[in-house]
Design a protein around this motif. Sequence first.
Motif, PDB file in Angstrom:
ATOM      1  N   LEU A   1      65.705 -23.633  29.981  1.00  0.00           N
ATOM      2  CA  LEU A   1      65.899 -24.208  28.650  1.00  0.00           C
ATOM      3  C   LEU A   1      66.494 -25.612  28.669  1.00  0.00           C
ATOM      4  CD1 LEU A   1      67.311 -21.074  26.746  1.00  0.00           C
ATOM      5  CD2 LEU A   1      64.931 -21.808  27.042  1.00  0.00           C
ATOM      6  N   THR A   2      67.233 -25.964  29.713  1.00  0.00           N
ATOM      7  CA  THR A   2      67.964 -27.233  29.690  1.00  0.00           C
ATOM      8  C   THR A   2      67.040 -28.446  29.610  1.00  0.00           C
ATOM      9  OG1 THR A   2      69.852 -26.304  30.882  1.00  0.00           O
ATOM     10  CG2 THR A   2      69.575 -28.695  30.965  1.00  0.00           C
ATOM     11  N   ALA A   3      66.031 -28.500  30.466  1.00  0.00           N
ATOM     12  CA  ALA A   3      65.153 -29.683  30.483  1.00  0.00           C
ATOM     13  C   ALA A   3      64.439 -29.891  29.151  1.00  0.00           C
ATOM     14  CB  ALA A   3      64.150 -29.565  31.633  1.00  0.00           C
ATOM     15  N   PRO A   4      63.797 -28.846  28.544  1.00  0.00           N
ATOM     16  CA  PRO A   4      63.178 -29.064  27.235  1.00  0.00           C
ATOM     17  C   PRO A   4      64.193 -29.432  26.159  1.00  0.00           C
ATOM     18  CG  PRO A   4      62.332 -27.060  28.253  1.00  0.00           C
ATOM     19  CD  PRO A   4      63.474 -27.511  29.084  1.00  0.00           C
ATOM     20  N   ALA A   5      65.411 -28.841  26.250  1.00  0.00           N
ATOM     21  CA  ALA A   5      66.427 -29.173  25.252  1.00  0.00           C
ATOM     22  C   ALA A   5      66.850 -30.630  25.376  1.00  0.00           C
ATOM     23  CB  ALA A   5      67.637 -28.254  25.420  1.00  0.00           C
ATOM     24  N   GLU A   6      66.990 -31.137  26.618  1.00  0.00           N
ATOM     25  CA  GLU A   6      67.321 -32.544  26.821  1.00  0.00           C
ATOM     26  C   GLU A   6      66.209 -33.453  26.292  1.00  0.00           C
ATOM     27  OE1 GLU A   6      68.397 -33.777  30.723  1.00  0.00           O
ATOM     28  OE2 GLU A   6      69.837 -32.163  31.010  1.00  0.00           O
TER      29      GLU A   6
ATOM     30  N   VAL B   1      77.651 -28.738  19.478  1.00  0.00           N
ATOM     31  CA  VAL B   1      77.008 -30.036  19.387  1.00  0.00           C
ATOM     32  C   VAL B   1      75.480 -29.891  19.392  1.00  0.00           C
ATOM     33  CG1 VAL B   1      76.885 -30.616  21.857  1.00  0.00           C
ATOM     34  CG2 VAL B   1      77.202 -32.427  20.186  1.00  0.00           C
ATOM     35  N   LEU B   2      74.968 -28.892  20.121  1.00  0.00           N
ATOM     36  CA  LEU B   2      73.529 -28.640  20.091  1.00  0.00           C
ATOM     37  C   LEU B   2      73.072 -28.173  18.712  1.00  0.00           C
ATOM     38  CD1 LEU B   2      72.894 -26.870  23.524  1.00  0.00           C
ATOM     39  CD2 LEU B   2      71.745 -28.935  22.704  1.00  0.00           C
ATOM     40  N   ARG B   3      73.927 -27.456  18.043  1.00  0.00           N
ATOM     41  CA  ARG B   3      73.540 -26.924  16.728  1.00  0.00           C
ATOM     42  C   ARG B   3      73.643 -27.979  15.634  1.00  0.00           C
ATOM     43  NH1 ARG B   3      75.961 -21.464  13.729  1.00  0.00           N
ATOM     44  NH2 ARG B   3      74.697 -21.668  11.844  1.00  0.00           N
ATOM     45  N   TYR B   4      74.741 -28.737  15.631  1.00  0.00           N
ATOM     46  CA  TYR B   4      74.989 -29.633  14.498  1.00  0.00           C
ATOM     47  C   TYR B   4      74.639 -31.095  14.792  1.00  0.00           C
ATOM     48  CZ  TYR B   4      77.464 -25.636  12.572  1.00  0.00           C
ATOM     49  OH  TYR B   4      77.765 -24.393  12.085  1.00  0.00           O
ATOM     50  N   GLN B   5      74.630 -31.500  16.056  1.00  0.00           N
ATOM     51  CA  GLN B   5      74.288 -32.885  16.408  1.00  0.00           C
ATOM     52  C   GLN B   5      73.330 -32.892  17.597  1.00  0.00           C
ATOM     53  OE1 GLN B   5      78.061 -34.754  17.167  1.00  0.00           O
ATOM     54  NE2 GLN B   5      78.741 -34.622  15.045  1.00  0.00           N
ATOM     55  N   PRO B   6      72.177 -32.247  17.467  1.00  0.00           N
ATOM     56  CA  PRO B   6      71.278 -32.096  18.623  1.00  0.00           C
ATOM     57  C   PRO B   6      70.825 -33.426  19.211  1.00  0.00           C
ATOM     58  CG  PRO B   6      70.167 -31.495  16.576  1.00  0.00           C
ATOM     59  CD  PRO B   6      71.614 -31.637  16.249  1.00  0.00           C
ATOM     60  N   ALA B   7      70.702 -34.437  18.388  1.00  0.00           N
ATOM     61  CA  ALA B   7      70.236 -35.729  18.910  1.00  0.00           C
ATOM     62  C   ALA B   7      71.265 -36.371  19.830  1.00  0.00           C
ATOM     63  CB  ALA B   7      69.906 -36.666  17.754  1.00  0.00           C
ATOM     64  N   GLU B   8      72.555 -36.021  19.661  1.00  0.00           N
ATOM     65  CA  GLU B   8      73.610 -36.623  20.454  1.00  0.00           C
ATOM     66  C   GLU B   8      74.069 -35.721  21.600  1.00  0.00           C
ATOM     67  OE1 GLU B   8      76.792 -37.813  17.955  1.00  0.00           O
ATOM     68  OE2 GLU B   8      75.499 -38.748  16.444  1.00  0.00           O
ATOM     69  N   ALA B   9      73.382 -34.585  21.791  1.00  0.00           N
ATOM     70  CA  ALA B   9      73.831 -33.606  22.781  1.00  0.00           C
ATOM     71  C   ALA B   9      73.287 -33.874  24.171  1.00  0.00           C
ATOM     72  CB  ALA B   9      73.429 -32.209  22.323  1.00  0.00           C
ATOM     73  N   LYS B  10      72.403 -34.856  24.332  1.00  0.00           N
ATOM     74  CA  LYS B  10      71.700 -35.021  25.601  1.00  0.00           C
ATOM     75  C   LYS B  10      72.643 -35.345  26.749  1.00  0.00           C
ATOM     76  CE  LYS B  10      67.427 -36.564  23.366  1.00  0.00           C
ATOM     77  NZ  LYS B  10      66.439 -37.671  23.246  1.00  0.00           N
ATOM     78  N   VAL B  11      73.575 -36.277  26.548  1.00  0.00           N
ATOM     79  CA  VAL B  11      74.487 -36.667  27.622  1.00  0.00           C
ATOM     80  C   VAL B  11      75.379 -35.496  28.021  1.00  0.00           C
ATOM     81  CG1 VAL B  11      76.416 -38.177  28.235  1.00  0.00           C
ATOM     82  CG2 VAL B  11      74.460 -39.089  26.961  1.00  0.00           C
ATOM     83  N   PHE B  12      75.932 -34.806  27.015  1.00  0.00           N
ATOM     84  CA  PHE B  12      76.783 -33.637  27.256  1.00  0.00           C
ATOM     85  C   PHE B  12      76.016 -32.594  28.065  1.00  0.00           C
ATOM     86  CE2 PHE B  12      80.004 -30.696  24.862  1.00  0.00           C
ATOM     87  CZ  PHE B  12      80.410 -30.167  26.074  1.00  0.00           C
ATOM     88  N   LEU B  13      74.816 -32.269  27.627  1.00  0.00           N
ATOM     89  CA  LEU B  13      74.024 -31.242  28.285  1.00  0.00           C
ATOM     90  C   LEU B  13      73.663 -31.647  29.715  1.00  0.00           C
ATOM     91  CD1 LEU B  13      72.615 -28.524  27.986  1.00  0.00           C
ATOM     92  CD2 LEU B  13      70.634 -29.729  27.041  1.00  0.00           C
ATOM     93  N   ARG B  14      73.302 -32.903  29.918  1.00  0.00           N
ATOM     94  CA  ARG B  14      72.925 -33.361  31.240  1.00  0.00           C
ATOM     95  C   ARG B  14      74.107 -33.320  32.204  1.00  0.00           C
ATOM     96  NH1 ARG B  14      71.168 -37.860  29.850  1.00  0.00           N
ATOM     97  NH2 ARG B  14      72.851 -39.252  30.509  1.00  0.00           N
ATOM     98  N   ARG B  15      75.246 -33.797  31.758  1.00  0.00           N
ATOM     99  CA  ARG B  15      76.423 -33.795  32.627  1.00  0.00           C
ATOM    100  C   ARG B  15      76.869 -32.366  32.973  1.00  0.00           C
ATOM    101  NH1 ARG B  15      80.204 -38.456  29.808  1.00  0.00           N
ATOM    102  NH2 ARG B  15      78.937 -40.240  30.460  1.00  0.00           N
ATOM    103  N   PHE B  16      76.834 -31.511  31.974  1.00  0.00           N
ATOM    104  CA  PHE B  16      77.236 -30.130  32.228  1.00  0.00           C
ATOM    105  C   PHE B  16      76.280 -29.451  33.211  1.00  0.00           C
ATOM    106  CE2 PHE B  16      76.937 -25.572  31.146  1.00  0.00           C
ATOM    107  CZ  PHE B  16      78.242 -25.192  31.414  1.00  0.00           C
ATOM    108  N   SER B  17      74.986 -29.629  33.021  1.00  0.00           N
ATOM    109  CA  SER B  17      74.008 -28.976  33.889  1.00  0.00           C
ATOM    110  C   SER B  17      74.093 -29.485  35.319  1.00  0.00           C
ATOM    111  CB  SER B  17      72.593 -29.179  33.331  1.00  0.00           C
ATOM    112  OG  SER B  17      72.234 -30.546  33.337  1.00  0.00           O
TER     113      SER B  17
END
Length: 537
Positions: A378-383, A304-320
């Motif tokens: 990396l997580t915070a800048p990626a979010e 999702v980070l590779r193909y839909q980066p704009a929609e990955a924020k919720v996924f990344l935040r919950r996982f982290s």
Amino acid sequence: MPPEPPSHQPVTSNLLAALVLMALLVLPGRALAHAALVATDPADGTVVMQSPAHFSLTFSEPVSPLVLTFVRPDGTRLALTSFRLNDRTVEIDNPETLKSGTHVLSWRVISEDGHPVGGSALFSIGAPSAAPAVGEAVDWTLRAAIWIGKFFLYAGLFLGAGGAFSLAWLAEYRRCGRRFVIGTLLCGLAAAPFSLGLQGLDALGAPLARFAAPVVWKTALETSFGWTVLVALIALGLALLSLAAPRTFRKLLALAGLVGVGGALAASGHASVAEPQWLTRPLVFLHGTAIAFWTGALAPLGLVLRYQPAEAKVFLRRFSRAILPVVAVLAASGMVLAIIQVQTPAALIGTAYGRLLLLKLALLLFLFTLASVNRWTLTAPAEAGDTEVQRRLVRSIGIEMLIVLAVFGVAAGWRFTPPPRALAIAAAQPVSVHIHTLKAMADLSITPGHAGQVAASMVIMTGDFGPLDAKQVTLVLSKPDSGIEPIKRPATKPGDGTWRVDNLVIPLAGRWNARLDILVSDFEIVKIEAPIDIRGE
């Protein structure tokens, strides 16, 4: 960012509640692990004067016989089908009067952890002859197939069921990564029955050509690994259903699939049957479930980070947010299980199990370091939407996936290595030998049965099993092939009908000659002897 819908409960609290609930459900019954042969009757390598009425095999834990075969001096074989189980001893009826020469008792049993164990013991009637050939060669093709089956079963359980959970609970039902999860689930669904059939082949010592034989599958289902496969199939099926189920049931099915991963791993295996089981089985469950949560989320998150980066924020935040307590559970449970299995630091180098554990720990150290960089750097800048950091995070997750697969491969290798704990249990067992002559006979037992400080116990009888009131008994141990001259120790009689030698030191492992000098009267000494195998520490 708009607030999340109220129906989305905090992931961490839901997960931990489910882990605690399932841990309570998998509290075990009693079992031990990975049996080792500790004594045979007749003893391995001995010469007896007459055909025994029965044979016996004593193990370090209760076992279930699979194949018992008797090989005569001329090489002909006889299946032994009449036997009884008496605690840790398999008592086998001898269906015929044996002729002179060297005979082989070949056995294959299955231990409580679901792993088959086999071997052979030789003894002679009258006088030794050329030993008949008994093949115990390792079937490397079968072993490779077992390893492959384990690897893909792990991939299905951890990446598949764990991935389905991450899609339902962390990704807000996004479809990115769904094909990967389906693929790994299908691999697991294929690997589970494949591994079960291989378990049956290994249990019976049969070649791959007999894979479809009904007895192979019947034998496999009777082992504890059959429960692992059954629970794994249910978990994989529930995870697969969660990908197609209505949104109302998706989370529940995915959670049930994740819980099933821990249940499958706790149903069998080295760690699950270690004592104390009130601790080890729940720890295996927690460890396996935590692995599935972490590793299952990696591929969907990377995609999702590779193909839909704009929609990955919720996924990344919950996982982290959820990963820190999950990794804490994973590390704590793994550490306790490793201590229980290995017991001493020397076993990390001195056993195959320990060396595989060191390799796994090295991979995990690399993995944890990489994950820490991802989480804290990396997580915070990626979010925040930094595209360059997102690309770096995708590459880093890809490396994590490769390390995870390597860990799966190492873990699959444990299938063929008894843990040091089981080896220590076997080493602590006594070794015994029955010495039988026309004038006198004796049961000699040395505890523990390995080199070092031991105690010897002897029961002295006449040649026709009557009581023998000896005036004095001396134990004489020698090992000429190692240049060790006879070690003589007088025995004492504590009053329980036995003779004992305490504080005896046996310096080397290997085959020793044990002789008993029995003073029958003031004018007569009877000497009886037999070889006895002393294990290494």
